[in-house]
Design an enzyme around this catalytic site. Structure first.
Site, PDB file in Angstrom:
ATOM      1  CB  THR A  72       1.949  96.354  87.308  1.00 33.90           C
ATOM      2  OG1 THR A  72       1.663  97.572  86.616  1.00 33.90           O
ATOM      3  CG2 THR A  72       2.584  95.369  86.337  1.00 33.90           C
ATOM      4  CB  SER A 199      -2.112 101.775  92.007  1.00 39.22           C
ATOM      5  OG  SER A 199      -0.934 102.547  91.971  1.00 39.22           O
ATOM      6  N   GLY A 200      -1.115 102.445  95.092  1.00 36.26           N
ATOM      7  CA  GLY A 200      -0.984 103.475  96.112  1.00 36.26           C
ATOM      8  C   GLY A 200      -0.625 104.843  95.585  1.00 36.26           C
ATOM      9  CB  THR A 241      10.805  91.199 103.828  1.00 37.31           C
ATOM     10  OG1 THR A 241      11.662  90.104 104.148  1.00 37.31           O
ATOM     11  CG2 THR A 241      10.677  92.126 105.026  1.00 37.31           C
ATOM     12  CB  CYS A 326       3.066 101.886  80.907  1.00 34.78           C
ATOM     13  SG  CYS A 326       2.861 101.696  82.683  1.00 34.78           S
TER      14      CYS A 326
END
Length: 383
Positions: A72, A199-200, A241, A326
């Site tokens: 996203t 996407s992971g 980070t 979603c």
């Protein structure tokens, strides 16, 4: 035990990935931006190794890949980040499909409010957008084409590699949302696609990590403007980070998927064949072109059956959804099935079954089909 058939929404983190994530959370917890001690050096090295590995899998240099929080965010950086260039060049025309994920549709709707013109192409009942249809909509002021790799509701594969070849000689950029395709059909992504969102958590990696590939055209890079500022990380396009444990987990998951791909594909396709054979004993419609689909996603509608009622009926056997995670809570007809031109009685009652073999094999597909057939019979009797 209830079988999990909602892998298109998310997957279980592979235990081997969890081990890597835990290591970088509890043992080597350094900040990759810290250069004055070993913890920071080791963290920086882990990020660079992850970047190089993922870049190699897609066929780009490590300088052409940045880490994000997921597809996203990658979609937003790609679509909204390219908009200022389009405005400067007077190229405010964008082409996409009517079946994209909301993470593409909503940023594009925002661009419409800024004066962009967006063509939403319908793929027809096959759910597969043709390259010819996109070419017919191309104009001199077309800034971008955004087309997903694999549809998240139907599993239909879009011709992104072929489209990339057609667009490479033009000034029009190509963005591909590969949330569902990366790892499964990575070969398609090695062609000249300018922007790729990854996407992971669709391949056994942690939630909250992904990547954006920004492929150069010769010496020229895609002219993206950052959406956030502060820190200068990730080529100044994604400050903040870096989540080293998640980045390392993504790389490990992608490595596992690459090494075990043939076995995963065979087992997933085998389960699909058994499931389809069993479901044919019911009054079922398979939505989308079944000749161009990934093996782990199946979209079906059952005649005379309300999808939400059916989910409740079979919840002890299987966990499924009505579509994208979603939007599945909204109880509205699927915009994907509607975008394919399917009538509301089908679009409102499509079920998405999606699986990884290690969880799907717990399901007795014949028992599931019998339960659905019985529910259909009871619904018809009451009707």
């Amino acid at each position: 035990m209830t079988a999990y058939l909602d892998a298109a929404a998310t997957t279980r983190m592979d235990p081997r990935v969890a081990e890597v994530v835990l290591h970088w959370m509890t043992e080597d917890w350094g900040n990759a931006g810290s250069r004055t001690h070993g913890w920071g050096t080791r963290a920086k090295r882990a990020v660079q190794q992850a970047r190089e590995q993922l870049a190699r899998q897609i066929g780009v240099s490590s300088a052409e890949l940045i880490f994000t929080s997921g597809a996203t965010e990658s979609n937003n950086i790609a679509l909204l980040g390219l908009a200022p260039h389009g405005e400067r060049q007077g190229r405010r025309h964008i082409i996409t499909s009517a079946i994209e994920h909301k993470a593409v549709i909503e940023p594009l709707e925002h661009l419409v409010s800024r004066g962009f013109e967006v063509d939403f192409i319908s793929p027809g009942s096959s759910g597969r957008v043709s390259v010819e249809a996109i070419q017919e909509h191309l104009r001199d002021d077309t800034l971008l084409v955004s087309l997903m790799h694999v549809n998240n509701e139907t599993g239909v594969i879009q011709p992104v590699a072929e489209l990339a070849d057609h667009l490479r000689g033009t000034a029009t950029y190509l963005h591909v949302d590969a949330a569902q395709g990366f790892g499964k059909l990575t070969e398609d992504l090695r062609g000249p696609i300018d922007l790729i969102s990854i996407s992971g958590h669709k391949i056994g990696a942690p939630k909250g990590v992904g990547a954006l590939v920004i492929r150069r055209r010769g010496r020229d890079t895609v002219p993206l403007t950052p959406l956030m500022y502060g820190g200068g990380q990730e080529r100044k396009l994604r400050p903040g980070t870096l989540p080293v444990p998640l980045v390392a987990g993504l790389a490990k998951a992608a490595e596992i998927f690459e090494n075990e791909h043939a076995d995963w594909w065979a087992a997933t396709a085998g389960f699909r064949a058994r499931l389809v054979h069993a479901l044919r004993k019911t009054q079922v419609r398979f939505n989308g072109d079944q000749e161009h689909v990934v093996p782990h996603i199946l979209n079906v509608s059952f005649d005379g059956v309300d999808a939400e009622a059916l989910i409740v009926q079979i919840k002890e056997l299987v966990a499924v959804s009505t579509g994208s995670a979603c939007t599945s809570a909204s109880y509205t007809p699927s915009h994907v099935l509607r975008g394919m031109g399917l009538p509301d009685n089908i679009a409102a009652n499509g079920l998405r079954l999606s699986w990884f073999p290690d969880q799907a094999n717990e399901l007795d597909v014949d028992e599931l089909a019998a339960e659905i057939a019985e529910f259909q019979a009871g619904t018809a009797f009451l009707g």
